[in-house]
Design a protein around this motif. Structure first.
Motif, PDB file in Angstrom:
ATOM      1  N   UNK A 272      63.397 -26.106  79.510  1.00 45.35           N
ATOM      2  CA  UNK A 272      64.268 -26.300  78.351  1.00 45.35           C
ATOM      3  C   UNK A 272      63.551 -27.214  77.370  1.00 45.35           C
ATOM      4  N   UNK A 273      63.231 -26.703  76.166  1.00 51.67           N
ATOM      5  CA  UNK A 273      62.541 -27.487  75.143  1.00 51.67           C
ATOM      6  C   UNK A 273      63.577 -28.220  74.290  1.00 51.67           C
ATOM      7  N   UNK A 274      63.628 -29.533  74.425  1.00 55.64           N
ATOM      8  CA  UNK A 274      64.600 -30.336  73.678  1.00 55.64           C
ATOM      9  C   UNK A 274      63.905 -30.885  72.437  1.00 55.64           C
ATOM     10  N   UNK A 275      64.392 -30.463  71.265  1.00 55.43           N
ATOM     11  CA  UNK A 275      63.725 -30.778  70.009  1.00 55.43           C
ATOM     12  C   UNK A 275      64.125 -32.163  69.504  1.00 55.43           C
ATOM     13  N   UNK A 276      63.133 -32.908  69.038  1.00 58.60           N
ATOM     14  CA  UNK A 276      63.357 -34.209  68.408  1.00 58.60           C
ATOM     15  C   UNK A 276      62.912 -34.106  66.954  1.00 58.60           C
ATOM     16  N   UNK A 277      63.807 -34.435  66.041  1.00 62.26           N
ATOM     17  CA  UNK A 277      63.485 -34.269  64.615  1.00 62.26           C
ATOM     18  C   UNK A 277      62.616 -35.401  64.089  1.00 62.26           C
ATOM     19  N   UNK A 278      62.813 -36.615  64.601  1.00 62.86           N
ATOM     20  CA  UNK A 278      62.053 -37.767  64.103  1.00 62.86           C
ATOM     21  C   UNK A 278      61.706 -38.699  65.262  1.00 62.86           C
TER      22      UNK A 278
END
Length: 409
Positions: A272-278
């Protein structure tokens, strides 16, 4: 680089982790086949987490088929370049794999680029298509060269739904071409997609790198390059559970390190790729790790150090983190030691270069491997290296001597 072993491509057996093979079998497949395989093996597993939205491997594969079909119908030809300009979003991953599936090659632009840098890479890469986040409109205004024939915008709002292709049209008039409207209006065409013939030795990624001299240059990475490095990374994580890991995607996806370790490896193992915006926002980074129970955390030393020094970090449970690979710069021992004691995770350093897709060396992550402070570890499986003198570039240097590293594999 300083030589640490007498035999460079054959480190001593008592140091090599016994659960990592020195040579592995690498399948002869195009890069996007890894996603097809994941969709078949883990159809209902979460592939991407984006804030509160979740996308399964089956859904991501379907969206890739939709966009690949549309690109082919819009005239994308074999080996043509499609430029992608995103932050870390699901649309970036879908676009990347769709271009590859359609037989094209991607080139990714940094979200930090200014007008001149945008123009340079779009022109130098000979991009015919440019897919970008619509928040970059003001930055790229007047920066798109004449060789770009199709400009496609992307909005993040439909991606707060797990079915972005079913959301309302962004521009019903069709005056502005939106990625999400394309997904809405296009059904996958299996016959058309099956007609795409891929040469595994052809580039599928034109990855720009600053190098040491002049303007950035595009490193041509083939299907075989990227698939090989993904499988090499998989071998280096012998204890990773297929279909059971949660990968932190905090590194920017325009960078080859993030693409291989955070994206391609995740797809290979069904993570599961958990995206971080910053990722510079340590509050967001910490909340993402704790809430999603991150188990694999590829990063750079600054990210680990920021967490080490976060006020009140002892009040947060970071026990879900198992494996961390640090790249793109040296990992100070103090940062490593503090982070490992705080989390119980294994934090190891790796080394690579864009032209190598990129990882060529790493300190073992295996419980059987030994770590040495200040070392970038061993060559990856199927990789040979030597360290030669700086004067002639031919003489292999002795233990403890500095030289230039040469890698092949």
């Amino acid at each position: 680089m300083t030589n640490m072993f007498e035999i460079h491509n054959n480190p001593p057996g008592d140091l090599w982790p016994k659960d990592v093979p020195r040579n592995i079998d690498i399948p002869e497949i195009p890069l996007d086949q890894m996603l097809r395989n994941a969709a078949e093996k883990f159809p209902d597993k979460i592939a991407i987490t984006y804030f509160t939205s979740h996308f399964t491997y089956k859904k991501i594969n379907e969206l890739v088929d939709r966009l690949a079909t549309a690109l082919l119908k819009m005239g994308l030809k074999p080996n043509e370049t499609v430029a992608l300009h995103f932050t870390n979003t699901p649309s970036c991953i879908v676009s990347f794999y769709a271009v590859v599936r359609a037989g094209g090659k991607v080139t990714l632009l940094s979200p930090l680029f200014k007008k001149l840098e945008i123009t340079y890479q779009l022109r130098d890469s000979e991009a015919r298509f440019y897919i970008h986040w619509d928040a970059f409109d003001q930055i790229n205004e007047g920066a798109i060269p004449d060789n770009v024939e199709k400009v496609i915008q992307s909005s993040v709002s439909p991606w707060f739904s797990s079915e972005p292709e079913k959301e309302e049209l962004m521009d019903p008039s069709g005056n502005i071409l939106y990625l999400e409207d394309i997904l809405h209006n296009t059904e996958p065409d299996p016959t058309l997609l099956a007609s795409v013939k891929v040469d595994l030795n052809e580039p599928c990624n034109l990855q720009y790198t600053g190098g040491t001299t002049g303007l950035p240059k595009g490193a041509m990475l083939t299907h075989r390059n990227l698939v090989s490095n993904a499988y090499q990374c998989r071998a280096w994580f012998p204890d990773a559970v297929e279909g059971g890991e949660v990968m932190l995607v905090a590194l920017p996806l325009y960078h080859i390190y993030a693409q291989t370790v955070a994206m391609h490896l995740s797809i290979l193992i069904g993570a599961n790729m958990v995206m971080v915006s910053n990722p510079r926002d340590t509050d967001e980074l910490l909340e993402t790790i704790v809430h999603n129970k991150i188990s694999i955390f590829p990063g750079v030393s600054a990210l680990y150090n920021n967490l080490n020094n976060y006020q009140g970090i002892e009040n947060h449970d970071l026990g879900s983190i198992k494996f961390c690979l640090c790249g793109a710069g040296a990992l100070p021992f103090e940062v490593q030691n503090t982070f490992e004691k705080m989390t119980g995770a294994v934090l190891r350093e790796g080394y690579g270069l864009t032209e190598a897709s990129p990882v060529s060396h790493a300190v073992p992550l295996s419980k059987y491997g030994k770590a040495k402070a200040g070392s970038v570890g061993f060559p990856f499986p199927n990789t040979e290296c030597k360290i030669v003198d700086l004067e002639t570039g031919t003489k292999i240097v002795g233990i403890g001597e500095e030289g230039e590293i040469c890698v092949k594999g």
